[in-house]
Write a protein that holds these residues in place. Structure first.
Motif, short mmCIF file in Angstrom:
data_model
loop_
_atom_site.label_atom_id
_atom_site.label_comp_id
_atom_site.label_asym_id
_atom_site.label_seq_id
_atom_site.Cartn_x
_atom_site.Cartn_y
_atom_site.Cartn_z
N GLU A 1 49.15 35.27 39.23
CA GLU A 1 48.39 35.55 38.03
C GLU A 1 48.63 34.59 36.80
O GLU A 1 48.40 34.72 35.76
N VAL B 1 56.57 40.35 45.13
CA VAL B 1 56.09 40.39 43.69
C VAL B 1 56.16 39.18 43.06
O VAL B 1 55.30 39.03 41.96
N VAL C 1 52.74 37.67 43.25
CA VAL C 1 51.73 38.34 42.40
C VAL C 1 51.88 37.52 40.93
O VAL C 1 51.10 37.26 40.23
N TRP C 2 53.37 37.40 40.47
CA TRP C 2 53.30 36.86 39.11
C TRP C 2 52.85 35.51 38.97
O TRP C 2 52.06 35.13 38.18
N ALA D 1 45.18 35.23 29.64
CA ALA D 1 43.75 34.97 29.28
C ALA D 1 43.33 36.19 28.99
O ALA D 1 43.63 37.44 29.31
N ASP E 1 42.12 48.92 43.21
CA ASP E 1 43.44 48.57 43.72
C ASP E 1 44.69 49.29 43.13
O ASP E 1 44.81 49.24 42.01
N PHE F 1 46.62 30.12 35.49
CA PHE F 1 45.95 29.52 34.40
C PHE F 1 46.68 28.51 33.56
O PHE F 1 46.11 27.56 32.84
N ARG F 2 47.98 28.34 33.83
CA ARG F 2 48.81 27.47 33.25
C ARG F 2 48.67 25.97 34.13
O ARG F 2 49.00 25.11 33.51
N ARG G 1 38.99 33.37 37.91
CA ARG G 1 37.86 32.77 37.26
C ARG G 1 38.20 31.36 36.78
O ARG G 1 39.36 30.92 36.46
N MET H 1 39.06 27.68 29.99
CA MET H 1 38.69 29.09 29.89
C MET H 1 39.85 29.38 28.79
O MET H 1 40.87 28.50 28.71
N THR I 1 43.41 37.71 39.10
CA THR I 1 43.95 39.09 39.43
C THR I 1 44.40 39.00 40.88
O THR I 1 43.39 38.60 41.75
N VAL I 2 45.64 39.58 41.24
CA VAL I 2 46.01 39.64 42.70
C VAL I 2 45.47 41.20 43.14
O VAL I 2 45.87 42.03 42.41
N ASP I 3 45.11 41.15 44.46
CA ASP I 3 44.84 42.38 45.01
C ASP I 3 46.17 42.42 46.28
O ASP I 3 45.77 41.62 47.21
N PHE I 4 47.13 43.04 45.97
CA PHE I 4 48.27 42.68 46.90
C PHE I 4 48.09 43.21 48.51
O PHE I 4 48.27 42.81 49.39
N THR J 1 48.75 46.88 43.56
CA THR J 1 49.22 45.93 42.77
C THR J 1 49.55 46.02 41.46
O THR J 1 50.63 45.45 40.88
N VAL K 1 40.96 26.44 34.56
CA VAL K 1 41.09 27.63 35.39
C VAL K 1 41.31 28.97 34.52
O VAL K 1 42.33 28.67 33.43
N GLY K 2 41.01 30.11 34.69
CA GLY K 2 41.38 31.18 33.52
C GLY K 2 41.96 32.31 34.27
O GLY K 2 42.95 32.07 35.13
N SER K 3 41.59 33.61 33.81
CA SER K 3 42.54 34.59 34.50
C SER K 3 42.22 34.92 35.98
O SER K 3 41.34 34.51 36.31
N THR L 1 56.35 42.04 36.93
CA THR L 1 56.45 40.58 36.80
C THR L 1 56.14 40.14 35.16
O THR L 1 56.02 38.81 35.05
#
Lengths: 729, 715, 61
Positions: A18, A11, A14-15, B472, C33, A21-22, A42, B1, A31-34, C36, A27-29, C43
């Motif tokens: 995602e 987990v 994943v966090w 974002a 998905d 971006f920081r 993006r 972004m 998305t994880v596909d676990f 996830t 770097v933008g958003s 999270t």
């Protein structure tokens, strides 16, 4: 850009991924596909680059595997969206029409009768319209195609059944003579579509999907000149390639698009495209086609036609790879369905004739009833669910089949041909010993650079065995490799030749010692024998047990491109009746298999997919044994993880069991049909009977299919299931 | 972004949470008081405002709309923002929602004891408040959909779908069931009558259970359970499947509340089958919840949040299995009108809703106030007291329900009712009522402890009004699945579907009620509308909440026809606006009470029930002997009734109605005097009530029989 | 009884609305998905001073 990140495991991953971006400019958003272990990020190409983003991931501890990374953000899902929607509509209609039909079954009383019956009938009709027109669309199409080609595929009786159900129901509702069979109709489609979902899921297994795509380069080295005139290499994704780009393709890599050779020695293996394993030499200026792989040193090519991803991805399962037995008309389901359809038609006609003579009022109801109830629904579900479950059972244990057809073929196999090197034996982990004066670091570096151009297991083993200090890569010129024999190349003016005795002889190097050991790689520098690597080759564990398991029921053979020094060892393992043949070329292997097939055998070839793709393709079932699910030949029908090889006998047994279970499911569905048909033939079919029989038969067949296969799978001794990806923190 | 910095609104969550705790105490107390009144009828101390009949709706509204409602809003607002990664759509709407909703509750707390009620269960509030509910609900919907629209997380977590289902369906249900014709500022009559009204009421009633008490809480469970256990849902795919399968077929419910009543057989069977079918999707949710905790049971032992959650999910499973069980005809024949139904309701309410809310609050408070829970020990006390409370509630009620059901049905070998005296069956249950009150007390005490714990938790921390977060925004192409033409296509399809739906709804709502009203041709020719005096009397019956203890629906069982008379026919109720079939028999069924006792009997009985039925637990209604009938309101009532289809002649309410009323009242006063009850003014409330009671069930008899003989026999 | 003529179509219309929502969900890729999201739920805690009651921590009393 979607990156494959094998390190994703929990987990927190994943966090973190995602929140990228920081951490990076531009770097933008994300998305994880676990489940697929990917992350889609993006980013603004004006403020950062792909390489920087990849580097960012690396620095966070999530190094991306660029080989597996995808360029388009949307991966192809295993089950198409359209199918989900069709299923949703069918399910919606099924649930609701079922409720509407219940009042009829419970007997609308006079107090509330006709108005409600009409209401329910009309509502059911309206609900069924999208089901018949849209959810069933693929069946109409397939039936039409089948009829056009005069082929009685399974979709024909299905379409007939749907038509009969719908037609009869509309007539009943419009004339007010009954409630119709709308609930059975929707139910029929619902169950059929769940079968198709199951099928698509079983075939589109995620890991397999990813693996076969990993065979393709999804990013390549593009060459360009920078302002100073110096040549620059950059790794770019396939979608950025344009006609006129120059690429560097190294040994073992795929040509991503039709191109012209502009530099280097091209020796292209087109087995992926044509099945021909003999590499083809091409000269500068000649055209190279997408899908071929380079088998000599690095070459430069210039793209002449745009990259077509569809083309590349369609090479798998394309016509060229279809074996003659792949013809769907021959599959077990279709054989049964043809018999089934003719029987039903005969029965229907017979019923009309009978009642026409005895009691004409029952003729039409009998005819229509037979068509309605002769539901090939269960039939259509039996094979997919049984075979599909079997595929999943096997897949979970590291044994991947191309499609269900393969399972049926496996059940018929009675002769097994084994390749030796890389299949029964493995170089992995084998000890590497150098006989000769110790090598200097520069020599190691040179040797390493040369063998790094090759993907042969021995080359890989040597490269791995090189000392840490020699990890730099020198520039190699004039690289050449002949699979099975050896490699050569020039480093810093020194000509290095590595390989078998024959290879060195061919290259004009005399004065060689008799080695007497397999796994020897002689090294010559500038024409003089420098020393010999001995890579211990070990027989994979439990091969002996596997062979003795198979011996009693199958004809066994061993074919090897190696010399026969180890004949005695294998004779002990294989026993006296097996055929052992050494020094075989790929063509000879193929001919051997043909010969066995001509004697009436169904042959399974077990190889490593590197130099026997022709033989694999020729055999009835080609099994590729791989160390790592990453590289294989598409000519194979089965991909087996090396650790699972000892289970091959159980796999064959399991396939036979599965085919028997398919037949058993057919029997079950036939029983239901017999019951239903007897009722229908008497002209007394009612919606309620139908509504009960159809779901009941479908559910029974599916439950039996899945349950029995899973159960047998557990007891088949196929080995433990692979762990699922990802755990809990 | 672009990276957005925004804040989650915690203040609104705090407000709803605090309201939840307060209303919990109020609602549970009202319930406890009502429970005690059942074995201590004098507990209302002579106050008409807190008799059982008036208190019951106060209790149900307080626990359902106040406690469960505020709890739901707190949880939804907290989780929705975080799942969408967006602040609530509009703060103004949020606060309007909060104050509006709680003002509605306060209005309920005032109007219900005063007797302003429609008598329809969980829809007792009168029409101005109904409108307010609709308006506030729309505000809620705006907030929910607006937040979803503004979201920065593309995927809609399954909990959000449950919330969507709640918002949309409750709106439809509420509006559908609340279509009523006002007859005064706080009085209305539903447009439906008799059987129609019953159907609509239980279509609403059961779906209200589903979409107010179940779906939002399933959504909350899918959010808070994984959070509290720190593990992902066992099977997310299962949650998706069970949501959609639930929502596709959850359209027709309700008949299972009306089994063996005047509903046609097939409709009852439909309700039964449907209810049984629902076990599957419901249990999908329960299993998913429990299996999420597999491997984490040691955590459950230590964490009160998880303890409450586990009991909640288990209670949900039990209740959703028991429900379908109760809808099987043979089971229902025994259970209907008994305390078994009450047990079933409270297992779900105390266990599922109550405990889930507590679990959520124990999780939320420390986080909102940036601190730790004040006392783990107190939380555990709350848990065990609450659990004991549930058991002390449910088990006596099961016992009581089965006992009473069996006693009603029992015959002697000679073929007579073994317990012809209804009161006998009641008295058997009184000890169970005491035990149940113990259960309720335990539950209440536990909740008070919980309230204290939460209060101290809040005091010990610092409230974080807003939580600042960065995320974002969604990119453009993730809002629409494709570009250009295909985008338009996909949107157009959806728009078309919605438009058709809107048109259909509009059409149906307009056309069909008209059709309904006109088509209410009585199938029994002798059934006539209620007289003016009877109308007033009926409205008093409604005011006092008599329907909470007395049913008016005799089922076609011999045990009932022997006890009460001919079974009830659908046609007899065509002018009943609203229907008064009732769902519980704490007292006997009254559908054929007309003519059974002389007027004097009723007079004495209302003055002091024990005088006519020794040991009765019915409270006394002395104020009805002195308060005056609301005759000035009569014209408005009659006009309203005519508008909803009762065929009073045009202009009847001007003079003729009053004349008829006076005449009928005079007759009753005469009857009373005949039995030595003097000084009864003809415009007293008791006269109206007697008129109504004597009318009940007499329409199918050839002539109404008013027994002039002074019989003081027991029923 | 005739109110059923209203209730059933009305309920069906509401259900059909949800079918439309199902369509929207599938087509916009909501269900591509299905693993996830359940992990993502765990999270969200932002890096503020919010602390949750951990297993080892003792409450104030």
């Amino acid at each position: 850009m979607t990156f494959a990140v094998p390190a994703i495991h929990c987990v927190a991953c994943v966090w973190l991924l995602e929140q990228v971006f920081r951490f990076g400019e531009g770097v933008g958003s994300s998305t994880v596909d676990f489940a697929q272990k990917r992350v889609s990020i993006r980013f603004d190409p004006r403020r950062t680059t792909l390489a920087r983003v990849a580097g960012l991931l690396d620095s966070l501890g999530y190094a991306p595997d660029l080989r597996l990374s995808d360029l388009d953000r949307t991966s192809v899902p295993a089950v198409s969206r359209r199918l989900w929607l069709q299923l949703g509509v069918a399910g919606f209609a099924f649930g609701n029409t079922m409720l509407f039909s219940l009042p009829g079954y419970f007997g609308l009383d006079a107090f509330s009768g006709p108005a409600f019956r009409n209401l329910f009938g009309i509502l059911s009709l309206l609900l069924s319209l999208p089901v018949v027109t849209w959810s069933a669309a693929d069946y109409w199409r397939a039936a039409w195609v089948g009829l056009k080609h005069r082929r009685l595929s399974l979709e024909v009786p299905i379409a007939a059944g749907i038509l009969a159900l719908f037609g009869q129901s509309v007539v009943e509702v419009v004339t007010g003579s009954g409630e119709g069979y709308f609930d059975s109709l929707a139910g029929l489609l619902f169950f059929l579509l769940t079968g198709r979902v199951f099928q698509q899921k079983a075939f589109g297994r995620l890991t397999f999907d990813r693996d076969y795509r990993s065979f393709f380069p999804l990013s390549v080295l593009r060459l360009s000149s920078d302002p100073a005139g110096l040549e620059r290499e950059e790794r770019v994704g396939l979608d950025r390639l344009e006609v006129g780009n120059r690429l560097r393709i190294r040994n073992g890599e795929l040509i991503p698009a039709d191109a012209r050779l502009v530099g280097g020695e091209a020796l292209i293996d087109y087995s992926f495209v044509t099945g021909e394993s003999e590499p083809v030499r091409r000269h500068i200026g000649e055209l190279l086609y997408a899908g071929g792989s380079q088998t000599a040193g690095a070459i430069e090519i210039e793209i002449t036609k745009p990259v077509s991803q569809c083309y590349l991805t369609s090479l798998w399962n394309q016509e060229a790879f279809r074996k003659d037995r792949d013809d769907t008309a021959d599959s077990i389901t279709n054989r049964y369905s043809v018999r089934f359809t003719w029987t039903i038609l005969a029965l229907a006609v017979g019923a009309v004739a009978f009642w026409g003579w005895r009691d004409p009022s029952r003729a039409i109801p009998a005819f229509v009833g037979i068509l309605i109830v002769a539901c090939p629904c269960a039939l259509a579900l039996a094979a997919p669910y049984t075979l599909g479950t079997a595929l999943r059972v096997l897949g979970r244990r590291g044994i991947f089949l191309r499609n269900t057809q393969v399972l049926e073929s496996l059940a018929e196999v009675d002769a097994v041909v084994f390749d030796k090197t890389g299949t029964l034996t493995t170089a992995q982990g084998g000890e590497v010993v150098f006989r000769g004066a110790p090598l200097a670091i520069s020599e190691w570096t040179a040797i390493r650079s040369v063998v790094a151009q090759s993907s042969h297991p021995l080359s890989r083993r040597l490269a791995e065995a090189s000392p840490v200090e020699a990890s730099g890569t020198a520039r190699v010129e004039g690289f050449r490799e002949v699979l099975g024999l050896g490699v050569e190349g020039r480093v810093d003016g020194n000509r290095w030749v590595l390989g078998s005795v024959r290879w060195l002889h061919q290259n004009g190097i005399e004065d060689l010692p008799e080695t007497g050991e397999t796994g020897s790689v002689l090294v010559a520098c500038n024409g003089i024998h420098r020393g010999t690597f001995v890579v211990s080759n070990s027989l994979r564990g439990e091969v002996g047990k596997l062979v003795s398991d198979l011996r009693s029921s199958h004809e066994l053979s061993l074919l090897s491109g190696d010399n026969n020094r180890e004949r005695w060892r294998f004779r002990t393992v294989f026993g006296d009746s097996a055929t052992l043949a050494f020094d075989r070329t790929p063509i000879q292997k193929l001919e051997f298999i043909q010969d066995r097939q001509n004697s009436g055998r169904t042959v399974m070839m077990v190889g490593d997919g590197l130099n026997d793709s022709g033989a694999l393709r020729q055999s009835d079932v080609g099994v590729a044994v791989v160390e790592r699910i990453g590289a294989f030949s598409p000519a194979s029908d089965v991909i087996l993880e090396a650790t699972r090889l000892p289970r091959l006998a159980e796999v064959l047994r399991f396939s036979r069991t599965t085919v028997a279970l398919v037949r058993a499911s057919f029997v079950i569905s036939t029983l239901y049909n017999v019951v239903g048909l007897s009722i229908a033939a008497s002209g007394r079919l009612s919606p309620v009977v139908c509504a009960i029989l159809m779901p009941l038969s479908s559910v029974t067949v599916v439950a039996f299919a899945v349950g029995s296969v899973e159960w047998r799978g557990r007891r088949a001794g196929l080995g433990p299931a692979l762990g699922k990806g990802g755990g809990h923190p | 972004m672009k990276i957005d910095t925004f804040r989650y609104d915690n203040r609104i969550v705090r407000a709803f949470s605090i309201a939840t705790v307060i209303w919990a105490i109020v609602g549970f107390s009202a319930g406890l008081l009502a429970a005690c009144e059942l074995f201590w009828p004098g507990l209302n101390a002579g106050l008409q405002y807190v008799t059982f009949g008036r208190l019951r709706p106060l209790h149900t509204n307080a626990v359902i709309f106040a406690f469960v409602g505020n709890g739901m809003f707190a949880g939804i607002y907290y989780s929705l923002q975080r799942l969408c990664k967006a602040r609530l759509f509009c703060d103004g709407v949020s606060w309007f929602h909060f104050w509006g909703w709680n003002a509605i509750i306060v209005a309920a707390a005032i109007t219900l004891p005063l007797g302003f009620t429609t008598s329809k269960e969980y829809a007792e509030l009168e029409w101005p408040i109904d409108i307010a509910i609709a308006v506030v609900w729309v505000a809620f919907a705006i907030n929910v959909f607006g937040t979803i629209w503004k979201r920065r997380e593309k995927h809609l977590y399954v909990a959000i779908w449950f919330y969507i289902a709640t918002v949309l369906t409750v709106a439809v249900l509420h509006i559908g069931n609340s279509i009523e014709m006002p007859a005064g500022i706080l009085k209305s009559y539903p447009v439906y009558a008799g059987v129609q009204d019953a159907l609509v009421q239980w279509w609403y009633g059961h779906n209200a259970v589903a979409f107010f008490l179940t779906t939002p809480f399933l959504g909350l469970m899918y959010y808070f359970l994984p959070k509290a256990a720190n593990r992902p849902v066992f099977s997310y795919r299962l949650s998706i499947i069970h949501f959609w399968s639930l929502i596709f077929i959850y359209i027709w419910a309700g008949p299972h509340h009306l089994l063996y009543t005047a509903l046609p057989d097939w409709a009852q069977s439909l309700g039964m089958v449907f209810s049984v079918m629902l076990v599957a999707p419901s249990w999908g949710g329960m299993l998913n919840g429990l299996l999420t905790l597999r491997g984490a049971w040691d955590k459950v032992r230590q964490d009160p949040v998880l303890k409450f959650m586990v009991v909640a999910v288990t209670a949900y499973g039990m209740a959703t299995l028991e429900g379908p069980l109760l809808s099987i005809k043979s089971v229902n024949a025994l259970s209907h009108y008994t305390d078994w139904t009450i047990a079933h309701v409270h297992t779900g309410a105390l266990g599922w809703n109550g405990f889930l809310i507590f679990s959520m609050l124990y999780w939320l408070f420390p986080r909102l106030w940036n601190t730790r829970l004040y006392s783990l020990k107190l939380a555990n006390w709350h848990f065990w007291l609450g659990l004991l409370g549930i058991m002390f509630y449910a088990i006596p009620m099961y016992w009581a329900g089965v006992t009473q059901g069996l006693m009603w049905k029992e015959f002697t070998p000679d073929g007579f009712l073994r317990y012809p005296n209804f009161l006998e069956t009641v008295l058997q249950l009184v000890p169970m009522y005491r035990l149940r009150a113990v259960g309720g007390t335990l539950y209440l005490v536990g909740s008070c402890i919980g309230a204290y714990n939460l209060y101290r938790t809040a005091k010990s921390g610092v409230f974080e009004g807003d939580t600042e977060v960065q995320a974002a925004p969604l990119s453009e192409d993730t809002h629409a699945p494709a570009t250009g033409h295909r985008w338009l296509e996909s949107k157009a399809g959806l728009l078309t579907v919605l438009a058709v739906i809107a048109v259909l709804i509009g059409g149906l709502v307009e056309i069909v009620p008209l059709y309904l009203i006109r088509s209410n041709v009585p199938t029994i020719a002798s059934v006539k509308p209620y007289t003016p005096l009877e109308v007033l009397g009926r409205d008093l019956y409604i005011r006092e909440g008599c329907v909470g203890c007395h049913s008016q629906m005799i089922r076609p069982f011999r045990s009932e026809t022997e006890r009460y008379g001919d079974y009830s026919k659908a046609g007899e109720f065509v002018f009943d606006h609203p229907f008064l079939w009732g769902s519980k028999r704490t007292g006997p069924d009254l559908h054929r009470v007309g003519g059974k006792y002389p007027d004097a009997w009723h007079y004495n009985h209302m003055e002091n029930p024990s005088s006519m039925s020794p040991g009765s637990i019915m409270p006394a209604y002395p104020w009805m002997l002195t308060q005056k009938l609301d005759i000035p309101s009569l014209p408005a009532r009659l006009r309203a009734l005519r508008k909803v289809g009762v065929p009073y002649p045009e202009g009847y309410e001007r003079d003729a109605a009053l004349k008829d009323l006076k005449a009928q009242a005079a007759k009753i006063v005469a009857n009373l005097q005949f039995n030595s009850i003097t000084n009864v003014a003809p415009d007293t409330e008791i006269v109206g009530l007697i008129a109504y009671l004597q009318r009940l069930g007499t329409d199918i008899k050839t002539a109404p029989t008013t027994a002039a003989v002074a019989e003081t026999s027991n029923p | 009884m005739s109110v059923i003529l209203l209730l059933i179509p009305l309920s069906l219309v509401v259900a059909a609305g949800f079918l439309g929502a199902f369509f929207w969900a599938v087509r916009s890729g909501q269900y591509e998905d299905t693993v996830t999201p359940s992990m993502r739920l765990l999270t969200e805690e932002p890096k503020s001073s919010t602390r949750s009651l951990s297993k080892d921590e003792k409450p104030l009393r």
